[in-house]
Design an enzyme around this catalytic site. Structure first.
Site, mmCIF file in Angstrom:
data_model
loop_
_atom_site.group_PDB
_atom_site.id
_atom_site.type_symbol
_atom_site.label_atom_id
_atom_site.label_comp_id
_atom_site.label_asym_id
_atom_site.label_seq_id
_atom_site.Cartn_x
_atom_site.Cartn_y
_atom_site.Cartn_z
ATOM 1 N N HIS A 144 26.434 10.574 -28.506
ATOM 2 C CA HIS A 144 25.653 9.664 -27.646
ATOM 3 C C HIS A 144 26.445 8.403 -27.313
ATOM 4 C CE1 HIS A 144 22.127 12.147 -28.688
ATOM 5 N NE2 HIS A 144 22.699 12.177 -29.894
ATOM 6 N N SER A 263 45.411 -4.730 -11.065
ATOM 7 C CA SER A 263 44.566 -5.171 -9.950
ATOM 8 C C SER A 263 45.385 -6.110 -9.077
ATOM 9 C CB SER A 263 43.351 -5.900 -10.530
ATOM 10 O OG SER A 263 42.899 -6.883 -9.635
ATOM 11 N N LYS A 269 44.798 -6.664 -15.793
ATOM 12 C CA LYS A 269 44.189 -5.337 -15.784
ATOM 13 C C LYS A 269 45.172 -4.196 -15.977
ATOM 14 C CE LYS A 269 40.397 -4.667 -13.917
ATOM 15 N NZ LYS A 269 39.221 -4.069 -14.454
ATOM 16 N N GLU A 276 41.021 8.537 -13.376
ATOM 17 C CA GLU A 276 39.939 8.392 -12.399
ATOM 18 C C GLU A 276 40.105 9.407 -11.268
ATOM 19 O OE1 GLU A 276 39.085 3.630 -13.197
ATOM 20 O OE2 GLU A 276 40.319 4.206 -11.501
#
Ligand code: ARG
Length: 444
Positions: A144, A263, A269, A276
């Protein structure tokens, strides 16, 4: 134009119905199919050696499909007629584009499947090699998405390897279904020409033939089955991609620099971009499979041009699969695991199990005793994280010794699979080599 009077590059109808763009993918396989057909006609005595020689020579010169044709088959036939003359008209005997395209698709797909199976194996190897380095590297596990119990990074990696081994098995099975020859089936009911279908299949490196000519010319079910298994593989990989995004965001891992991008605004970042993209490609794969199933479901038996519109999706699915496996392999071969502090609460299950076993109290009472302490904030474990791992007593758990043995047996299994696919590949190469020997004999 061959089969019709109309048609030119500017003709909207030709362009609308043309498969020229996606046919570029199967050009070599279409030529090989035609070669087997021509040689087969020659071996059965339908065309003379001189004619066969001329046609084969011209066939080998066919390099480019120009626009304005309905498909590569039409373009090839026109090319042969232009280069050899009327005699090339013999190639139309006992063949149809229907059996030829079905053959070319299977030839191409089987080669791609061999490539995929080989890539899966090399990813499996990378995972097992990494696992050996991380047998004692402590790592969290989640259910979970909440911290569950302590495990090791080797345990996580061998999980992926086992998932891939099952996919390998089933994709190899689809390869055997795909590697059967439709050639010689004509447009739908075969031909009056005495073509030895088994011999043709042999020369193209097929394992067997698709017997019924209705099935041979108009079924794509074996191919759809294959794409559906590739989609399952992509979905499996997508979950791994999701894990890696989560693990790296939580600083459990450091992804290789080549797999992250920064970024344009926020200099700190490290965005997990390859994972992705993989996640998105898995979704697209589901879309591809859905397109195939939707086009196929209402088609009456026998060739329909709808089938042509499915072709482009096969290669898209195959290419997504290959590039995704490679990207994951590159990532895992360079991955770094951070030293992580795992919250003590993750030992609560071990303490409850110990209490039950040592004090001989039913597990439920032990469970409530520990749960009460956790709730009150007074829970403290006497165990170390390593103890938790080494107390695990069942096969497949992260216990250092058990997982060491497991990795060994996984390596043996992998070696067997590597040998199997290599032998399968060599068998095909040697059979297609025989076709070449016959061609050389005619050309002498
Ligand atoms: N271009 C077609 C395909 O890719 C080849 C078969 C065409 N057959 C026909 N009867 N129009 O499927």
């Amino acid at each position: 134009m061959l089969y019709r009077k109309w048609g030119s590059e500017k003709d909207e109808v030709v362009n609308y119905t043309s498969s020229i763009d996606s046919d570029k993918e199967i050009m070599e396989e279409v030529k090989l199919t035609m070669k087997a057909h021509i040689i087969s006609l020659y071996l059965s005595g339908y065309i003379k050696k001189e004619t066969t020689k001329k046609i084969l020579a011209a066939l080998n010169e066919f390099k480019e499909i120009s626009q304005g044709y309905e498909d590569v088959h039409e373009a090839l036939e026109d090319f042969l007629l232009k280069n050899v003359g009327e005699e090339a008209g013999w190639i139309g005997l006992g063949r149809s584009r229907n059996d030829h395209v079905a053959t070319a698709l299977r030839l191409k797909l089987r080669n791609k499947l061999i490539e995929i199976l080989t890539e899966i194996n090399s990813l499996r190897k990378t995972l097992l090699d990494k696992a050996k380095e991380h047998i004692t590297t402590i790592f969290p596990s989640y259910t979970h998405l909440q911290l569950a119990q302590p495990t090791t990074f080797a345990h996580y990696l061998t999980y992926i390897e086992e998932e891939l081994a099952s996919r390998w098995e089933i994709i190899f099975f689809t390869l055997k279904l795909v590697n059967r020859s439709p050639l010689g089936s004509g447009a739908i009911v075969g031909t009056n020409v005495k073509i030895d279908r088994e011999k043709e299949a042999e020369l193209l490196g097929f394992d067997d033939i698709v017997y019924n000519t209705l099935s041979a010319t108009s079924s794509r079910a074996d191919i759809i089955t294959t794409i559906s298994e590739l989609t399952v593989l992509m979905v499996v990989l997508s979950r791994i991609a999701e894990d890696l995004i989560f693990f790296s965001s939580n600083k459990l891992l450091k992804l290789p620099d080549s797999h992250v991008s920064t970024s344009s605004l926020m200099p700190q970042k490290r965005n997990p971009v390859t994972m992705e993209i993989l996640r998105a490609k898995a979704s697209e794969s589901i879309g591809i499979l859905t397109s195939l199933l939707s086009i196929y479901k209402g088609l009456p038996t026998g060739y329909n041009l709808d089938l042509q519109e499915m072709n482009k999706y096969y290669w898209l699915a195959v290419n997504y699969t290959i590039s995704s496996i490679r990207v994951l392999e590159s990532l895992f071969s360079q991955i770094q695991v951070n030293k992580v502090n795992i919250d003590e609460s993750s030992l609560a299950t071990d303490d409850a199990e110990l209490l039950s076993i040592n004090k001989k109290v039913p597990y439920r009472s032990a469970y409530f005793e520990i749960a009460k302490k956790v709730r009150e904030g007074s829970y403290k474990s006497t165990l170390k994280i390593e103890d938790s791992i080494n107390m695990k007593a069942v096969i497949g758990s992260p216990n250092f010794d058990l997982i060491t043995n497991l990795i060994k047996s996984r390596e043996t299994k992998l070696e067997e699979d590597e040998k199997e696919i290599e032998a399968y590949k060599l068998k095909i190469i040697s059979k297609v080599g025989e076709l070449q020997v016959i061609e050389n004999g005619i050309e002498e």
